[in-house]
Design a protein around this motif. Structure first.
Motif, PDB file in Angstrom:
ATOM      1  N   ASP A  25       0.830  -1.199   0.000  1.00 18.00           N
ATOM      2  CA  ASP A  25       0.000   0.000   0.000  1.00 18.00           C
ATOM      3  C   ASP A  25       0.868   1.254   0.000  1.00 18.00           C
ATOM      4  OD1 ASP A  25      -2.587  -1.255   0.122  1.00 18.00           O
ATOM      5  OD2 ASP A  25      -2.115  -1.797   2.192  1.00 18.00           O
ATOM      6  N   PHE A  26       2.028   1.191   0.678  1.00 14.19           N
ATOM      7  CA  PHE A  26       2.919   2.338   0.800  1.00 14.19           C
ATOM      8  C   PHE A  26       4.365   1.911   0.607  1.00 14.19           C
ATOM      9  CE2 PHE A  26      -0.788   3.363   3.365  1.00 14.19           C
ATOM     10  CZ  PHE A  26      -1.084   4.653   2.955  1.00 14.19           C
ATOM     11  N   VAL A  49       1.529   4.054  -2.788  1.00 18.22           N
ATOM     12  CA  VAL A  49       1.690   5.455  -2.389  1.00 18.22           C
ATOM     13  C   VAL A  49       3.074   5.649  -1.749  1.00 18.22           C
ATOM     14  CG1 VAL A  49       0.785   7.320  -0.941  1.00 18.22           C
ATOM     15  CG2 VAL A  49      -0.790   5.669  -1.997  1.00 18.22           C
ATOM     16  N   PRO A  50       3.904   6.525  -2.315  1.00 22.80           N
ATOM     17  CA  PRO A  50       5.211   6.777  -1.713  1.00 22.80           C
ATOM     18  C   PRO A  50       5.120   7.742  -0.528  1.00 22.80           C
ATOM     19  CG  PRO A  50       5.023   7.969  -3.779  1.00 22.80           C
ATOM     20  CD  PRO A  50       3.747   7.196  -3.603  1.00 22.80           C
ATOM     21  N   VAL A  51       5.852   7.408   0.513  1.00 19.39           N
ATOM     22  CA  VAL A  51       6.021   8.286   1.669  1.00 19.39           C
ATOM     23  C   VAL A  51       7.502   8.633   1.668  1.00 19.39           C
ATOM     24  CG1 VAL A  51       5.832   8.510   4.179  1.00 19.39           C
ATOM     25  CG2 VAL A  51       4.170   7.106   2.914  1.00 19.39           C
ATOM     26  N   LEU A  87       4.210   8.964   8.446  1.00 14.18           N
ATOM     27  CA  LEU A  87       3.597   7.632   8.538  1.00 14.18           C
ATOM     28  C   LEU A  87       2.206   7.716   9.166  1.00 14.18           C
ATOM     29  CD1 LEU A  87       6.719   5.544   9.559  1.00 14.18           C
ATOM     30  CD2 LEU A  87       5.562   5.585   7.329  1.00 14.18           C
ATOM     31  N   HIS A  88       2.036   8.627  10.099  1.00 14.28           N
ATOM     32  CA  HIS A  88       0.711   8.854  10.692  1.00 14.28           C
ATOM     33  C   HIS A  88      -0.266   9.354   9.621  1.00 14.28           C
ATOM     34  CE1 HIS A  88      -2.251   9.880  13.737  1.00 14.28           C
ATOM     35  NE2 HIS A  88      -2.362  11.075  13.169  1.00 14.28           N
ATOM     36  N   ARG A  89       0.198  10.272   8.775  1.00 11.09           N
ATOM     37  CA  ARG A  89      -0.642  10.774   7.683  1.00 11.09           C
ATOM     38  C   ARG A  89      -0.985   9.645   6.711  1.00 11.09           C
ATOM     39  NH1 ARG A  89       2.084  15.041   4.571  1.00 11.09           N
ATOM     40  NH2 ARG A  89       0.049  15.246   3.593  1.00 11.09           N
ATOM     41  N   ALA A  90      -0.025   8.746   6.468  1.00 15.16           N
ATOM     42  CA  ALA A  90      -0.276   7.598   5.590  1.00 15.16           C
ATOM     43  C   ALA A  90      -1.373   6.715   6.180  1.00 15.16           C
ATOM     44  CB  ALA A  90       1.011   6.803   5.381  1.00 15.16           C
ATOM     45  N   ALA A  91      -1.318   6.481   7.480  1.00 18.46           N
ATOM     46  CA  ALA A  91      -2.346   5.661   8.131  1.00 18.46           C
ATOM     47  C   ALA A  91      -3.712   6.341   8.029  1.00 18.46           C
ATOM     48  CB  ALA A  91      -1.976   5.412   9.591  1.00 18.46           C
ATOM     49  N   GLU A  92      -3.754   7.651   8.216  1.00 17.83           N
ATOM     50  CA  GLU A  92      -5.024   8.376   8.075  1.00 17.83           C
ATOM     51  C   GLU A  92      -5.570   8.238   6.656  1.00 17.83           C
ATOM     52  OE1 GLU A  92      -4.022  12.352   9.296  1.00 17.83           O
ATOM     53  OE2 GLU A  92      -4.833  12.015  11.310  1.00 17.83           O
ATOM     54  N   LEU A  93      -4.682   8.340   5.678  1.00 15.16           N
ATOM     55  CA  LEU A  93      -5.099   8.177   4.285  1.00 15.16           C
ATOM     56  C   LEU A  93      -5.649   6.772   4.054  1.00 15.16           C
ATOM     57  CD1 LEU A  93      -5.251   9.259   1.355  1.00 15.16           C
ATOM     58  CD2 LEU A  93      -2.892   8.448   1.065  1.00 15.16           C
ATOM     59  N   TYR A  94      -4.956   5.783   4.563  1.00 14.28           N
ATOM     60  CA  TYR A  94      -5.368   4.388   4.392  1.00 14.28           C
ATOM     61  C   TYR A  94      -6.768   4.148   4.952  1.00 14.28           C
ATOM     62  CZ  TYR A  94      -5.336  -0.678   4.711  1.00 14.28           C
ATOM     63  OH  TYR A  94      -5.658  -2.012   4.587  1.00 14.28           O
ATOM     64  N   TRP A  95      -7.074   4.756   6.087  1.00 12.94           N
ATOM     65  CA  TRP A  95      -8.372   4.536   6.724  1.00 12.94           C
ATOM     66  C   TRP A  95      -9.467   5.429   6.161  1.00 12.94           C
ATOM     67  CZ3 TRP A  95      -9.004   0.100   8.617  1.00 12.94           C
ATOM     68  CH2 TRP A  95      -7.933  -0.578   9.197  1.00 12.94           C
ATOM     69  N   ASN A  96      -9.167   6.161   5.089  1.00 12.52           N
ATOM     70  CA  ASN A  96     -10.176   6.914   4.353  1.00 12.52           C
ATOM     71  C   ASN A  96     -10.238   6.284   2.956  1.00 12.52           C
ATOM     72  OD1 ASN A  96     -11.617   8.739   2.797  1.00 12.52           O
ATOM     73  ND2 ASN A  96     -10.743  10.533   3.811  1.00 12.52           N
ATOM     74  N   ALA A 102      -8.746   7.303  -4.575  1.00 12.99           N
ATOM     75  CA  ALA A 102      -8.556   8.418  -5.512  1.00 12.99           C
ATOM     76  C   ALA A 102      -7.066   8.734  -5.695  1.00 12.99           C
ATOM     77  CB  ALA A 102      -9.309   9.652  -5.021  1.00 12.99           C
ATOM     78  N   VAL A 103      -6.307   8.724  -4.612  1.00 12.92           N
ATOM     79  CA  VAL A 103      -4.867   8.992  -4.709  1.00 12.92           C
ATOM     80  C   VAL A 103      -4.202   7.894  -5.537  1.00 12.92           C
ATOM     81  CG1 VAL A 103      -2.703   9.086  -3.392  1.00 12.92           C
ATOM     82  CG2 VAL A 103      -4.713  10.359  -2.598  1.00 12.92           C
ATOM     83  N   ARG A 104      -4.538   6.651  -5.263  1.00 15.46           N
ATOM     84  CA  ARG A 104      -3.923   5.541  -5.998  1.00 15.46           C
ATOM     85  C   ARG A 104      -4.286   5.595  -7.483  1.00 15.46           C
ATOM     86  NH1 ARG A 104      -4.267   0.052  -2.709  1.00 15.46           N
ATOM     87  NH2 ARG A 104      -2.409  -0.375  -3.926  1.00 15.46           N
TER      88      ARG A 104
END
Length: 131
Positions: A25-26, A49-51, A87-96, A102-104
């Motif tokens: 996923d990331f 999704v790159p972090v 990484l926290h922002r990535a987790a928030e994105l994942y749970w939306n 849409a990002v992917r």
């Protein structure tokens, strides 16, 4: 000690690398220096999704999802706090799920081909030479 939870393969394995990009996923790239960076491009080809730390080629190829046309999550400082927040922002994105999808979808539509680069260089040269 943790069968089924961890695996390690210390080798060059092109097929495995594509499977990892495609199945993730990331991709986390906290590079101190990255003149170009290809791993984030490979990952995005698969919708991963790159972090990334905003340096060099990572900064150039991964606009943040908070910006129009964003394709990843960026952080500025090379320190654990900034990386953790990304990484926290990535987790928030994942749970939306809607936003994550849409990002992917935007990521896989991004064109990093040589054809596009050549066309952009030709347009620049024509503009500079007036031809």
């Amino acid at each position: 000690h943790f069968p089924g939870f961890f695996d390690c393969s210390i080798e060059y394995n092109e097929q495995l690398s594509h499977q990892l990009y495609a199945g993730s996923d990331f991709l986390f790239m906290p590079s101190r220096v990255e003149p170009c960076g290809l791993n984030q491009l490979y990952a995005m080809r698969y919708g991963t999704v790159p972090v990334v730390r905003a340096t060099g080629g990572l900064r150039d190829t991964v606009p943040d999802v908070s910006d129009p046309g964003g394709r990843g999550i960026r952080f500025l400082r090379f320190d654990p706090g900034d990386a953790w927040m990304a990484l926290h922002r990535a987790a928030e994105l994942y749970w939306n799920p809607e936003r994550f999808r849409a990002v992917r979808e935007g990521i896989v539509r991004a064109d990093f081909s040589w054809e596009k680069s050549v066309a952009e260089y030709l347009a620049l040269y024509r503009e500079l030479t007036g031809s």
